[in-house]
Design a protein around this motif. Structure first.
Motif, PDB file in Angstrom:
ATOM      1  N   THR A 154       0.820  -1.214   0.000  1.00  0.00           N
ATOM      2  CA  THR A 154       0.000   0.000   0.000  1.00  0.00           C
ATOM      3  C   THR A 154       0.851   1.259   0.000  1.00  0.00           C
ATOM      4  O   THR A 154       0.405   2.315  -0.466  1.00  0.00           O
ATOM      5  CB  THR A 154      -0.946   0.018   1.205  1.00  0.00           C
ATOM      6  N   THR A 155       2.076   1.178   0.514  1.00  0.00           N
ATOM      7  CA  THR A 155       2.953   2.348   0.582  1.00  0.00           C
ATOM      8  C   THR A 155       4.369   1.975   0.147  1.00  0.00           C
ATOM      9  O   THR A 155       4.755   0.799   0.138  1.00  0.00           O
ATOM     10  CB  THR A 155       3.026   2.918   2.004  1.00  0.00           C
ATOM     11  N   GLN A 156       5.151   2.991  -0.170  1.00  0.00           N
ATOM     12  CA  GLN A 156       6.559   2.798  -0.498  1.00  0.00           C
ATOM     13  C   GLN A 156       7.318   2.228   0.694  1.00  0.00           C
ATOM     14  O   GLN A 156       8.249   1.429   0.529  1.00  0.00           O
ATOM     15  CB  GLN A 156       7.170   4.143  -0.924  1.00  0.00           C
ATOM     16  N   GLU A 157       6.935   2.615   1.897  1.00  0.00           N
ATOM     17  CA  GLU A 157       7.612   2.123   3.093  1.00  0.00           C
ATOM     18  C   GLU A 157       7.473   0.601   3.224  1.00  0.00           C
ATOM     19  O   GLU A 157       8.431  -0.091   3.604  1.00  0.00           O
ATOM     20  CB  GLU A 157       7.051   2.822   4.336  1.00  0.00           C
ATOM     21  N   GLU A 158       6.292   0.073   2.909  1.00  0.00           N
ATOM     22  CA  GLU A 158       6.109  -1.379   2.946  1.00  0.00           C
ATOM     23  C   GLU A 158       6.994  -2.069   1.913  1.00  0.00           C
ATOM     24  O   GLU A 158       7.587  -3.120   2.189  1.00  0.00           O
ATOM     25  CB  GLU A 158       4.643  -1.731   2.679  1.00  0.00           C
ATOM     26  N   LEU A 159       7.085  -1.472   0.732  1.00  0.00           N
ATOM     27  CA  LEU A 159       7.934  -2.055  -0.311  1.00  0.00           C
ATOM     28  C   LEU A 159       9.399  -2.055   0.111  1.00  0.00           C
ATOM     29  O   LEU A 159      10.117  -3.044  -0.095  1.00  0.00           O
ATOM     30  CB  LEU A 159       7.765  -1.276  -1.612  1.00  0.00           C
ATOM     31  N   LEU A 160       9.854  -0.976   0.721  1.00  0.00           N
ATOM     32  CA  LEU A 160      11.251  -0.901   1.146  1.00  0.00           C
ATOM     33  C   LEU A 160      11.557  -1.944   2.220  1.00  0.00           C
ATOM     34  O   LEU A 160      12.639  -2.553   2.205  1.00  0.00           O
ATOM     35  CB  LEU A 160      11.574   0.502   1.660  1.00  0.00           C
ATOM     36  N   THR A 161      10.641  -2.149   3.151  1.00  0.00           N
ATOM     37  CA  THR A 161      10.858  -3.180   4.170  1.00  0.00           C
ATOM     38  C   THR A 161      10.978  -4.555   3.524  1.00  0.00           C
ATOM     39  O   THR A 161      11.854  -5.362   3.896  1.00  0.00           O
ATOM     40  CB  THR A 161       9.707  -3.161   5.187  1.00  0.00           C
ATOM     41  N   PHE A 162      10.120  -4.832   2.551  1.00  0.00           N
ATOM     42  CA  PHE A 162      10.197  -6.093   1.809  1.00  0.00           C
ATOM     43  C   PHE A 162      11.545  -6.206   1.092  1.00  0.00           C
ATOM     44  O   PHE A 162      12.199  -7.261   1.116  1.00  0.00           O
ATOM     45  CB  PHE A 162       9.051  -6.154   0.803  1.00  0.00           C
ATOM     46  N   PHE A 163      11.971  -5.144   0.442  1.00  0.00           N
ATOM     47  CA  PHE A 163      13.220  -5.141  -0.315  1.00  0.00           C
ATOM     48  C   PHE A 163      14.421  -5.423   0.581  1.00  0.00           C
ATOM     49  O   PHE A 163      15.269  -6.276   0.272  1.00  0.00           O
ATOM     50  CB  PHE A 163      13.371  -3.790  -1.015  1.00  0.00           C
ATOM     51  N   PHE A 164      14.506  -4.733   1.718  1.00  0.00           N
ATOM     52  CA  PHE A 164      15.642  -4.960   2.611  1.00  0.00           C
ATOM     53  C   PHE A 164      15.584  -6.360   3.227  1.00  0.00           C
ATOM     54  O   PHE A 164      16.632  -6.975   3.486  1.00  0.00           O
ATOM     55  CB  PHE A 164      15.712  -3.885   3.684  1.00  0.00           C
ATOM     56  N   ALA A 165      14.376  -6.876   3.460  1.00  0.00           N
ATOM     57  CA  ALA A 165      14.261  -8.258   3.928  1.00  0.00           C
ATOM     58  C   ALA A 165      14.813  -9.222   2.880  1.00  0.00           C
ATOM     59  O   ALA A 165      15.418 -10.249   3.224  1.00  0.00           O
ATOM     60  CB  ALA A 165      12.801  -8.586   4.245  1.00  0.00           C
ATOM     61  N   GLU A 166      14.605  -8.906   1.607  1.00  0.00           N
ATOM     62  CA  GLU A 166      15.174  -9.719   0.536  1.00  0.00           C
ATOM     63  C   GLU A 166      16.701  -9.706   0.581  1.00  0.00           C
ATOM     64  O   GLU A 166      17.350 -10.743   0.420  1.00  0.00           O
ATOM     65  CB  GLU A 166      14.692  -9.195  -0.821  1.00  0.00           C
ATOM     66  N   LEU A 167      17.286  -8.535   0.785  1.00  0.00           N
ATOM     67  CA  LEU A 167      18.743  -8.461   0.892  1.00  0.00           C
ATOM     68  C   LEU A 167      19.231  -9.267   2.088  1.00  0.00           C
ATOM     69  O   LEU A 167      20.279  -9.931   2.017  1.00  0.00           O
ATOM     70  CB  LEU A 167      19.192  -7.007   1.014  1.00  0.00           C
ATOM     71  N   GLU A 209      16.003   4.253   6.902  1.00  0.00           N
ATOM     72  CA  GLU A 209      16.293   4.019   8.320  1.00  0.00           C
ATOM     73  C   GLU A 209      15.122   3.308   8.994  1.00  0.00           C
ATOM     74  O   GLU A 209      15.319   2.353   9.763  1.00  0.00           O
ATOM     75  CB  GLU A 209      16.561   5.346   9.025  1.00  0.00           C
ATOM     76  N   ALA A 210      13.894   3.772   8.693  1.00  0.00           N
ATOM     77  CA  ALA A 210      12.716   3.187   9.332  1.00  0.00           C
ATOM     78  C   ALA A 210      12.564   1.722   8.975  1.00  0.00           C
ATOM     79  O   ALA A 210      12.268   0.876   9.839  1.00  0.00           O
ATOM     80  CB  ALA A 210      11.465   3.965   8.929  1.00  0.00           C
ATOM     81  N   ALA A 211      12.770   1.380   7.693  1.00  0.00           N
ATOM     82  CA  ALA A 211      12.637  -0.010   7.263  1.00  0.00           C
ATOM     83  C   ALA A 211      13.688  -0.895   7.921  1.00  0.00           C
ATOM     84  O   ALA A 211      13.385  -1.998   8.407  1.00  0.00           O
ATOM     85  CB  ALA A 211      12.737  -0.100   5.739  1.00  0.00           C
ATOM     86  N   LEU A 212      14.926  -0.433   7.952  1.00  0.00           N
ATOM     87  CA  LEU A 212      16.012  -1.245   8.516  1.00  0.00           C
ATOM     88  C   LEU A 212      15.884  -1.371  10.029  1.00  0.00           C
ATOM     89  O   LEU A 212      16.143  -2.444  10.594  1.00  0.00           O
ATOM     90  CB  LEU A 212      17.362  -0.635   8.126  1.00  0.00           C
TER      91      LEU A 212
END
Length: 495
Positions: free
Chosen positions: A184-197, A215-218
């Motif tokens: 729903t938001t870019q923040e959710e996508l970034l959390t998913f992306f860093f989890a992938e890394l 910073e918030a996602a990590l």
């Protein structure tokens, strides 16, 4: 949300990530700090990846311009659209494409559709619409973005906040590792992306250079138990002032100071800024973070040139900066005019590109300085370009460090600058390698500030040879080899 199965190709290797939003043809000091750090990590044999999360259709073109190899960069959308995500994380994009775009206009000459071949291996379709502003006027804005190749697709809408802000919402990611996702938001996508890394690499260390959302996602992942270490690099003045006895932080660093307990290391460029942070935190009763705040300059120089002997008669000044209002380049131009009107023969070369190029060109013409002040455009090698000048000048009210100052000093160029924190006050010793001009940030003080700057510029040539020797001597504390060793010691301490 469907969880992706951990790949059998997971890499058991400590990886250092430099996290930012994007790079472009022209970059700020933040990006140049990343490029500089990458060079030092290469010299130390430390594995690293630059991570960019903005929508960047010309990413690979700009990577080439700034000498970044494909295997050194991870772009969010290249990753999501990759046929083999694991291979992309290791090798980057094979055979980047040539960028081009086409437009579709309606009968009212409004651009409605934009098609692009991105430099990554995907195309973009951008649907546009008219939007009414607060003053009742209509502007044409991006509405929906669709990125796709033959097998994969990422699409989102833009939601507009205020007059200029926009953010992606309802982001669909189709056929990523055989699964479909909605964020729903870019923040959710970034959390998913860093989890992938985190799933692919191990023992990860992230140095966040720009982006509170990063910073918030990590931090969210770390608090949930993901094994990672987090560093935040402070590139600008971090402090605004005290309000009722409490420090008010720069908006970009508020989240950092609210989550100090979760951050492993904070990197600043100057000892003065480190001491200021510790003192300001002390007012909040925070006194156990001294070991977390480390000083490593964001830039350095490969060698020190011999000091210069000035023979005149014309004083050739140079400056280099993004052409942005915060750099106060009109102050430098007006200081040049003051000196010229007083009979001093001088010239000024301004290197850089940005949104103020046309206004500055007009300003130069209006003040009849076209034969004195020259806009030189973008430089890919300031050390080479600055050799033909005598002195460096800056009118910025704030500098986190000031790599251009340091590069000029290493060539034996004295510095005339406003006495900004933290760059000028760290790099320039008044009367030793240049002169610091007093200033007040209020608009009403502008004329007085310019006079102070002009005086500093003139004084350089009263004692030029000694100041040049001081510039060479002062810059010797910032050699690349020494800064590479500082990074080496930091990453060793994080093990």
């Amino acid at each position: 949300m469907v969880r992706v199965t951990v790949s059998d190709r997971r890499v058991n290797l400590r990886m250092y990530f430099f996290v930012n939003q994007g790079i472009r043809h022209s970059n700020s000091g933040v990006e140049h700090a990343q490029f500089y750090r990458a060079a030092r990590f290469r010299e130390q044999g430390l594995p690293f990846k630059l991570v960019f999360t903005d929508h960047l259709p010309q990413l690979h073109q700009h990577m080439s311009e700034w000498q970044l190899a494909e295997h050194e960069v991870i772009g969010l959308y290249d990753y999501l659209l990759s046929d083999d995500p694991d291979d992309y994380l290791q090798q980057g994009t094979p055979d980047p494409q040539v960028y081009y775009e086409e437009s579709l206009w309606d009968t009212e000459q409004t651009q409605r559709l934009l098609f692009r071949q991105a430099t990554g291996r995907y195309t973009e379709t951008i649907q546009r619409r008219k939007r009414r502003t607060r003053d009742g006027e209509y502007v044409v804005v991006d509405d929906r973005v669709i990125l796709e190749n033959q097998q994969h697709r990422v699409a989102w809408h833009y939601q507009y906040d205020g007059e200029n802000g926009k953010r992606p919402v309802n982001i669909h990611v189709d056929n990523f590792r055989g699964q479909h996702y909605l964020f729903t938001t870019q923040e959710e996508l970034l959390t998913f992306f860093f989890a992938e890394l985190q799933r692919y690499f191990t023992q990860n260390v992230y140095f966040v250079d720009r982006g509170v959302s990063h910073e918030a996602a990590l931090i969210s992942l770390k608090q949930a138990g993901s094994p990672l270490q987090l560093g935040v690099v402070i590139h600008a003045a971090h402090f605004v002032g005290f309000v009722n006895g409490h420090p008010l932080w720069n908006t970009y660093y508020q989240y950092l100071f609210d989550h100090l307990a979760v951050v492993d290391v904070i990197i600043v460029s100057t000892h003065q800024q480190r001491e200021d942070i510790l003192s300001q935190l002390q007012t909040l009763g925070v006194s156990d973070v001294a070991d977390k705040i480390v000083v490593i300059p964001v830039g350095g120089v490969p060698a020190i040139a011999p000091a210069r002997h000035w023979q005149g008669p014309t004083a050739k000044f140079v400056t280099a900066a993004r052409l942005h209002v915060e750099k106060n380049l009109t102050h430098v131009i007006m200081a040049v005019k003051q000196l010229r009107d007083a009979g001093m023969p001088l010239t000024l070369a301004i290197y850089g590109v940005g949104q103020e190029y046309a206004p500055l060109a007009q300003f130069i013409q209006t003040h009849q300085l076209a034969d004195v002040v020259t806009l030189k455009g973008l430089s890919q090698d300031m050390l080479a370009d600055m050799q033909q000048y005598d002195a460096f000048v800056s009118a910025s009210y704030s500098e986190g460090f000031g790599l251009a100052y340091l590069e000029a000093m290493s060539l034996g160029l004295p510095i005339a600058t406003y006495a900004n924190r933290y760059g000028a006050q760290t790099l320039v010793r008044d009367g030793e390698n240049g002169y610091l001009a007093a200033f007040e940030p209020q608009a009403t003080a502008e004329a007085q500030n310019i006079t102070h700057l002009a005086t500093a510029m003139r004084r350089i040539f009263d004692n030029y040879d000694a100041l040049s020797r001081g510039a060479s001597r002062r810059s010797s504390a910032f050699l690349n080899a020494d800064i590479a060793r500082q990074w080496g010691r930091l990453v060793e301490a994080l093990r």
